[in-house]
Design an enzyme around this catalytic site. Sequence first.
Site, PDB file in Angstrom:
ATOM      1  N   PRO A   1      -0.356-105.027  12.538  1.00  0.00           N
ATOM      2  CA  PRO A   1      -0.561-105.716  13.812  1.00  0.00           C
ATOM      3  C   PRO A   1      -0.232-107.212  13.782  1.00  0.00           C
ATOM      4  O   PRO A   1      -0.542-107.904  12.820  1.00  0.00           O
ATOM      5  CB  PRO A   1      -2.055-105.509  14.103  1.00  0.00           C
ATOM      6  CG  PRO A   1      -2.657-105.070  12.820  1.00  0.00           C
ATOM      7  CD  PRO A   1      -1.582-104.380  12.057  1.00  0.00           C
ATOM      8  N   ASN A   2       0.408-107.631  14.845  1.00  0.00           N
ATOM      9  CA  ASN A   2       0.737-109.047  15.106  1.00  0.00           C
ATOM     10  C   ASN A   2       1.875-109.594  14.252  1.00  0.00           C
ATOM     11  O   ASN A   2       2.256-110.750  14.428  1.00  0.00           O
ATOM     12  CB  ASN A   2      -0.514-109.945  14.966  1.00  0.00           C
ATOM     13  CG  ASN A   2      -1.635-109.510  15.871  1.00  0.00           C
ATOM     14  OD1 ASN A   2      -1.432-109.418  17.080  1.00  0.00           O
ATOM     15  ND2 ASN A   2      -2.789-109.195  15.324  1.00  0.00           N
TER      16      ASN A   2
ATOM     17  N   ARG B   1       2.937-116.844  16.431  1.00  0.00           N
ATOM     18  CA  ARG B   1       1.536-116.847  16.015  1.00  0.00           C
ATOM     19  C   ARG B   1       1.313-117.873  14.888  1.00  0.00           C
ATOM     20  O   ARG B   1       2.028-117.889  13.896  1.00  0.00           O
ATOM     21  CB  ARG B   1       1.079-115.442  15.577  1.00  0.00           C
ATOM     22  CG  ARG B   1       1.455-115.052  14.170  1.00  0.00           C
ATOM     23  CD  ARG B   1       1.024-113.651  13.792  1.00  0.00           C
ATOM     24  NE  ARG B   1      -0.374-113.525  13.448  1.00  0.00           N
ATOM     25  CZ  ARG B   1      -0.827-112.690  12.498  1.00  0.00           C
ATOM     26  NH1 ARG B   1       0.027-111.941  11.803  1.00  0.00           N
ATOM     27  NH2 ARG B   1      -2.102-112.611  12.260  1.00  0.00           N
TER      28      ARG B   1
ATOM     29  N   TYR C   1       1.751-118.976   9.224  1.00  0.00           N
ATOM     30  CA  TYR C   1       2.762-117.937   8.967  1.00  0.00           C
ATOM     31  C   TYR C   1       4.203-118.447   9.014  1.00  0.00           C
ATOM     32  O   TYR C   1       5.129-117.678   8.759  1.00  0.00           O
ATOM     33  CB  TYR C   1       2.573-116.783   9.964  1.00  0.00           C
ATOM     34  CG  TYR C   1       1.223-116.120   9.811  1.00  0.00           C
ATOM     35  CD1 TYR C   1       0.919-115.386   8.669  1.00  0.00           C
ATOM     36  CD2 TYR C   1       0.227-116.274  10.777  1.00  0.00           C
ATOM     37  CE1 TYR C   1      -0.332-114.804   8.506  1.00  0.00           C
ATOM     38  CE2 TYR C   1      -1.027-115.688  10.627  1.00  0.00           C
ATOM     39  CZ  TYR C   1      -1.304-114.966   9.488  1.00  0.00           C
ATOM     40  OH  TYR C   1      -2.547-114.398   9.320  1.00  0.00           O
TER      41      TYR C   1
ATOM     42  N   ASN D   1       2.998-104.617   4.660  1.00  0.00           N
ATOM     43  CA  ASN D   1       2.114-105.721   5.032  1.00  0.00           C
ATOM     44  C   ASN D   1       1.189-105.143   6.100  1.00  0.00           C
ATOM     45  O   ASN D   1       1.544-105.083   7.274  1.00  0.00           O
ATOM     46  CB  ASN D   1       2.899-106.907   5.589  1.00  0.00           C
ATOM     47  CG  ASN D   1       1.976-108.066   5.932  1.00  0.00           C
ATOM     48  OD1 ASN D   1       0.755-107.892   5.947  1.00  0.00           O
ATOM     49  ND2 ASN D   1       2.537-109.220   6.222  1.00  0.00           N
TER      50      ASN D   1
ATOM     51  N   ALA E   1      -3.934-107.385   9.504  1.00  0.00           N
ATOM     52  CA  ALA E   1      -5.401-107.390   9.564  1.00  0.00           C
ATOM     53  C   ALA E   1      -6.013-106.106   9.008  1.00  0.00           C
ATOM     54  O   ALA E   1      -7.150-106.114   8.509  1.00  0.00           O
ATOM     55  CB  ALA E   1      -5.860-107.615  11.000  1.00  0.00           C
TER      56      ALA E   1
ATOM     57  N   HIS F   1      -7.756-105.636   5.439  1.00  0.00           N
ATOM     58  CA  HIS F   1      -9.148-105.941   5.100  1.00  0.00           C
ATOM     59  C   HIS F   1     -10.143-104.916   5.634  1.00  0.00           C
ATOM     60  O   HIS F   1     -11.340-105.074   5.463  1.00  0.00           O
ATOM     61  CB  HIS F   1      -9.475-107.348   5.628  1.00  0.00           C
ATOM     62  CG  HIS F   1      -8.357-108.323   5.386  1.00  0.00           C
ATOM     63  ND1 HIS F   1      -7.921-108.641   4.122  1.00  0.00           N
ATOM     64  CD2 HIS F   1      -7.552-109.001   6.249  1.00  0.00           C
ATOM     65  CE1 HIS F   1      -6.908-109.498   4.214  1.00  0.00           C
ATOM     66  NE2 HIS F   1      -6.666-109.727   5.487  1.00  0.00           N
TER      67      HIS F   1
ATOM     68  N   ASP G   1      -5.962 -94.337   2.046  1.00  0.00           N
ATOM     69  CA  ASP G   1      -5.936 -92.894   1.782  1.00  0.00           C
ATOM     70  C   ASP G   1      -4.565 -92.292   2.078  1.00  0.00           C
ATOM     71  O   ASP G   1      -4.129 -91.367   1.381  1.00  0.00           O
ATOM     72  CB  ASP G   1      -7.017 -92.179   2.614  1.00  0.00           C
ATOM     73  CG  ASP G   1      -8.412 -92.386   2.034  1.00  0.00           C
ATOM     74  OD1 ASP G   1      -8.516 -92.907   0.901  1.00  0.00           O
ATOM     75  OD2 ASP G   1      -9.397 -92.038   2.716  1.00  0.00           O
TER      76      ASP G   1
ATOM     77  N   GLU H   1       2.451-104.342  -1.839  1.00  0.00           N
ATOM     78  CA  GLU H   1       1.807-105.003  -0.704  1.00  0.00           C
ATOM     79  C   GLU H   1       2.364-106.426  -0.574  1.00  0.00           C
ATOM     80  O   GLU H   1       2.551-107.102  -1.589  1.00  0.00           O
ATOM     81  CB  GLU H   1       0.300-105.044  -0.994  1.00  0.00           C
ATOM     82  CG  GLU H   1      -0.550-105.722   0.052  1.00  0.00           C
ATOM     83  CD  GLU H   1      -2.031-105.799  -0.397  1.00  0.00           C
ATOM     84  OE1 GLU H   1      -2.297-105.778  -1.629  1.00  0.00           O
ATOM     85  OE2 GLU H   1      -2.888-105.909   0.472  1.00  0.00           O
TER      86      GLU H   1
ATOM     87  N   HIS I   1       1.935-110.158   1.626  1.00  0.00           N
ATOM     88  CA  HIS I   1       1.293-111.017   2.628  1.00  0.00           C
ATOM     89  C   HIS I   1       2.105-112.298   2.743  1.00  0.00           C
ATOM     90  O   HIS I   1       2.439-112.914   1.719  1.00  0.00           O
ATOM     91  CB  HIS I   1      -0.159-111.333   2.253  1.00  0.00           C
ATOM     92  CG  HIS I   1      -1.000-110.103   2.258  1.00  0.00           C
ATOM     93  ND1 HIS I   1      -1.348-109.460   3.417  1.00  0.00           N
ATOM     94  CD2 HIS I   1      -1.489-109.370   1.235  1.00  0.00           C
ATOM     95  CE1 HIS I   1      -2.031-108.377   3.107  1.00  0.00           C
ATOM     96  NE2 HIS I   1      -2.137-108.295   1.791  1.00  0.00           N
ATOM     97  N   ILE I   2       2.420-112.663   3.956  1.00  0.00           N
ATOM     98  CA  ILE I   2       3.234-113.854   4.207  1.00  0.00           C
ATOM     99  C   ILE I   2       2.454-115.105   3.787  1.00  0.00           C
ATOM    100  O   ILE I   2       2.993-116.006   3.154  1.00  0.00           O
ATOM    101  CB  ILE I   2       3.602-113.898   5.710  1.00  0.00           C
ATOM    102  CG1 ILE I   2       4.516-112.707   6.031  1.00  0.00           C
ATOM    103  CG2 ILE I   2       4.258-115.224   6.085  1.00  0.00           C
ATOM    104  CD1 ILE I   2       4.595-112.358   7.504  1.00  0.00           C
TER     105      ILE I   2
ATOM    106  N   ARG J   1      -7.612-118.353   1.828  1.00  0.00           N
ATOM    107  CA  ARG J   1      -8.103-118.317   3.212  1.00  0.00           C
ATOM    108  C   ARG J   1      -9.554-117.826   3.283  1.00  0.00           C
ATOM    109  O   ARG J   1     -10.278-117.926   2.313  1.00  0.00           O
ATOM    110  CB  ARG J   1      -7.141-117.471   4.055  1.00  0.00           C
ATOM    111  CG  ARG J   1      -5.718-118.086   4.064  1.00  0.00           C
ATOM    112  CD  ARG J   1      -4.757-117.318   4.922  1.00  0.00           C
ATOM    113  NE  ARG J   1      -5.188-117.322   6.328  1.00  0.00           N
ATOM    114  CZ  ARG J   1      -4.663-116.520   7.270  1.00  0.00           C
ATOM    115  NH1 ARG J   1      -3.710-115.670   6.934  1.00  0.00           N
ATOM    116  NH2 ARG J   1      -5.102-116.597   8.509  1.00  0.00           N
TER     117      ARG J   1
END
Length: 144
Positions: free
Chosen positions: A9-10, A17, A22, A73, A76, A79, A86, A97, A99-100, A106
């Site tokens: 998402p996003n 954003r 980011y 990625n 949200a 977390h 699964d 994985e 993450h930008i 954070r």
Amino acid sequence: MKLLVINGPNINMLGIREPGIYGKQTFSDLLALLERTAREEGLEIQQFQSNHEGEIVDAIQAAYGKADGIVINPAAYTHTSVAILDALKSVAIPAVEVHISNVDAREPFRQLSYPGMYCEKTIKGLGLEGYRQAILYLKEKYGK
Ligand code: DQA
């Protein structure tokens, strides 16, 4: 080699954003980077972005028997999502994985990653370059 790149998402709002976190590069820039990397490295890269957890689970399940590696990625859902963890375990496709932002620096709630419990590597804080690094890692290790 066939890779599936999944964005949660996003991520489609990149460039708009929170550019302080980011960066200014847009989602189109990310898509262009993936296309360029696929061309340069001789890979087949499919991209999937969704703002919906179940659709991400569906995309992971659909990759079974098709993709040789997954770059994800989960945004949200990183977390919160046991369902994405699964799904990754269900298909047992090698995954990295990304993450930008540097999630380590954070908020405390960003320190836990459920999908990361399956992924063999996590790349964080490198901006869009992280996706390229993840792709190169999977090519190096599993490329054929
Ligand atoms: C993110 C980090 C997550 O904590 C956040 O919810 C995102 C993006 C990153 O790429 O830095 O949406 O996954």
